[in-house]
Scaffold this active site. Structure first.
Site, mmCIF file in Angstrom:
data_model
loop_
_atom_site.group_PDB
_atom_site.id
_atom_site.type_symbol
_atom_site.label_atom_id
_atom_site.label_comp_id
_atom_site.label_asym_id
_atom_site.label_seq_id
_atom_site.Cartn_x
_atom_site.Cartn_y
_atom_site.Cartn_z
ATOM 1 N N ASP A 253 0.047 5.087 1.023
ATOM 2 C CA ASP A 253 -0.100 6.020 2.140
ATOM 3 C C ASP A 253 -0.123 5.278 3.470
ATOM 4 O OD1 ASP A 253 -0.254 8.103 0.268
ATOM 5 O OD2 ASP A 253 -2.431 7.932 0.126
ATOM 6 N N ASP B 77 0.881 -1.154 0.000
ATOM 7 C CA ASP B 77 0.000 0.000 0.000
ATOM 8 C C ASP B 77 0.927 1.214 0.000
ATOM 9 O OD1 ASP B 77 -2.378 1.611 0.428
ATOM 10 O OD2 ASP B 77 -1.740 1.772 2.513
#
Length: 183
Positions: free
Chosen positions: A13, A11
């Site tokens: 952020d 991922d």
């Protein structure tokens, strides 16, 4: 074509860069964790492939546009390259939560895009690293091994505890990479 058991999907952020409840809306707001950039490069130097799967609903919400997102990703590529690594593919979902797309995590559409982009038959055995349950859930139907990091929203996710029975948990991406490269 990379082997699935030598692929780490991240991922963005909260894993690679600081997250914000107000969204990361510009290159100025995109603040990478230096240890995460180096961790990606270390993976590459050890023969691992790294890809990114990121929900970016701020585009649908009008907070920023695709050009601004590309500027953030260009900077990410540059920093990782300067550290001696590379990101094989970045898949992003620009849709809002109510648009009914197939790519927004926890659906596996972004991982399917990565599988196709890397010309892989399967992602079975690869690693899915995130700071939220939906990141890990996106990897489940693809056969990915789940890893939660405590950066970003990770501590909150860990405190809730639900859905993490099979997940490995690390303080940050660098700690996961330390563990992975030692095993």
């Amino acid at each position: 074509m990379p082997a699935a058991d030598r692929l780490v999907i991240l991922d963005r952020d909260g894993v690679i860069n600081q997250d914000s409840d107000d969204y990361v809306k510009s290159l100025d707001e995109w603040i990478p964790y230096p240890a995460a950039i180096e961790a990606i490069a270390r993976l590459n130097r050890a023969g691992w492939t790294v890809a990114i799967a990121t929900n970016q609903s701020g585009i649908a919400r009008g907070y920023y546009d695709v050009e601004e997102l590309e500027a953030m990703h260009d900077r990410l590529h540059e920093l990782v390259h300067d550290a001696g690594g590379e990101i094989a593919h970045i898949a992003h979902c620009p849709h809002g939560p109510d648009e009914g797309c197939e790519c927004r995590k926890p659906l596996p559409g972004l991982l399917e895009e990565i599988r196709e982009a890397l010309a892989m038959d399967s992602l079975e055995g690869s690693w899915m690293v995130g700071d939220s349950l939906r990141d890990l859930q996106a990897g489940e139907p693809m056969g990915c091994r789940p890893v939660l990091v405590r950066t970003g929203k990770g501590r909150r996710t860990e405190e809730k505890g639900e859905g993490l029975e099979d997940a490995l948990v690390f303080d940050d991406l660098a700690a996961f990479v330390d563990w992975l490269l030692a095993h």
